[in-house]
Design an enzyme around this catalytic site. Structure first.
Site, short mmCIF file in Angstrom:
data_model
loop_
_atom_site.label_atom_id
_atom_site.label_comp_id
_atom_site.label_asym_id
_atom_site.label_seq_id
_atom_site.Cartn_x
_atom_site.Cartn_y
_atom_site.Cartn_z
N CYS A 182 -5.34 6.05 13.75
CA CYS A 182 -4.90 4.67 13.49
C CYS A 182 -5.17 3.72 14.66
O CYS A 182 -4.88 2.54 14.58
CB CYS A 182 -3.43 4.64 13.11
SG CYS A 182 -3.11 5.40 11.51
N HIS B 276 -5.39 -9.47 2.67
CA HIS B 276 -6.78 -9.50 3.15
C HIS B 276 -6.90 -10.09 4.55
O HIS B 276 -7.91 -10.72 4.89
CB HIS B 276 -7.70 -10.19 2.15
CG HIS B 276 -7.97 -9.35 0.96
ND1 HIS B 276 -7.09 -9.27 -0.10
CD2 HIS B 276 -8.98 -8.51 0.67
CE1 HIS B 276 -7.57 -8.43 -0.99
NE2 HIS B 276 -8.71 -7.94 -0.55
N GLU C 56 3.04 2.19 2.96
CA GLU C 56 1.73 2.08 3.57
C GLU C 56 0.70 2.94 2.85
O GLU C 56 -0.45 2.55 2.68
CB GLU C 56 1.85 2.49 5.04
CG GLU C 56 0.60 2.37 5.84
CD GLU C 56 0.82 2.72 7.30
OE1 GLU C 56 1.28 1.83 8.05
OE2 GLU C 56 0.52 3.86 7.68
#
Length: 150
Positions: A25, A75, A136
């Site tokens: 990550c 986005h 998530e």
């Protein structure tokens, strides 16, 4: 009068990277987030009110969450502004990408804290934020409960 909890769910796509993290990550990647917003209040008892029987109109809750969270984060790519990711953010912005700089590590845990404050600030006085759940991945989520944060 009875207290009732109602929940509205939202989805949005957001990218992020965790600066200094020791796993995958640390790389820029994205998630299809699912946000569940639960508020608590008493249903309106005034039969002359167009919202009679509602704690809050789902449409009103949707407007708040869309304006404060979904429309902003959908986005977008989120970076901690206090890291060298600021350079990557500047490059992406220069290429007309939607970048959000925050003053925290953009983990689900910190994002849900941020979201709770934003939503609480917009709710009517008679409605309280009960909880948020930010999913998530299919198997990973962070939850915020008002009762844990008194």
């Amino acid at each position: 009068m009875s207290k009732i909890r109602i929940t509205k769910q939202f989805t949005f796509e957001t990218g992020h990277a965790l600066y200094g993290y020791d796993g995958k990550c640390k790389n820029v990647h994205g998630h299809s987030y699912k946000l569940s917003v639960t508020v608590i209040g008493s249903p309106i008892t005034d039969s002359g009110n167009v919202k009679f029987g509602m704690v809050i109109d789902f449409g009103d809750l949707k407007k708040i969450v869309k304006e404060e969270i979904v429309d902003l984060f959908d986005h977008a790519t989120v970076f901690n502004q206090n890291t060298p990711h600021i350079e990557l953010a500047a490059e992406l912005k220069a290429r007309d990408h939607h970048v959000i700089l925050v003053d925290y590590q953009p983990t689900s845990e910190n994002m849900v804290i941020d979201f709770a404050k934003k939503i609480k600030d917009r709710l009517p006085a008679n409605i309280n934020l009960h909880s948020l759940r930010l999913q998530e991945t299919e198997t990973s989520f962070a939850e915020w409960f008002q009762s844990d944060n008194l």
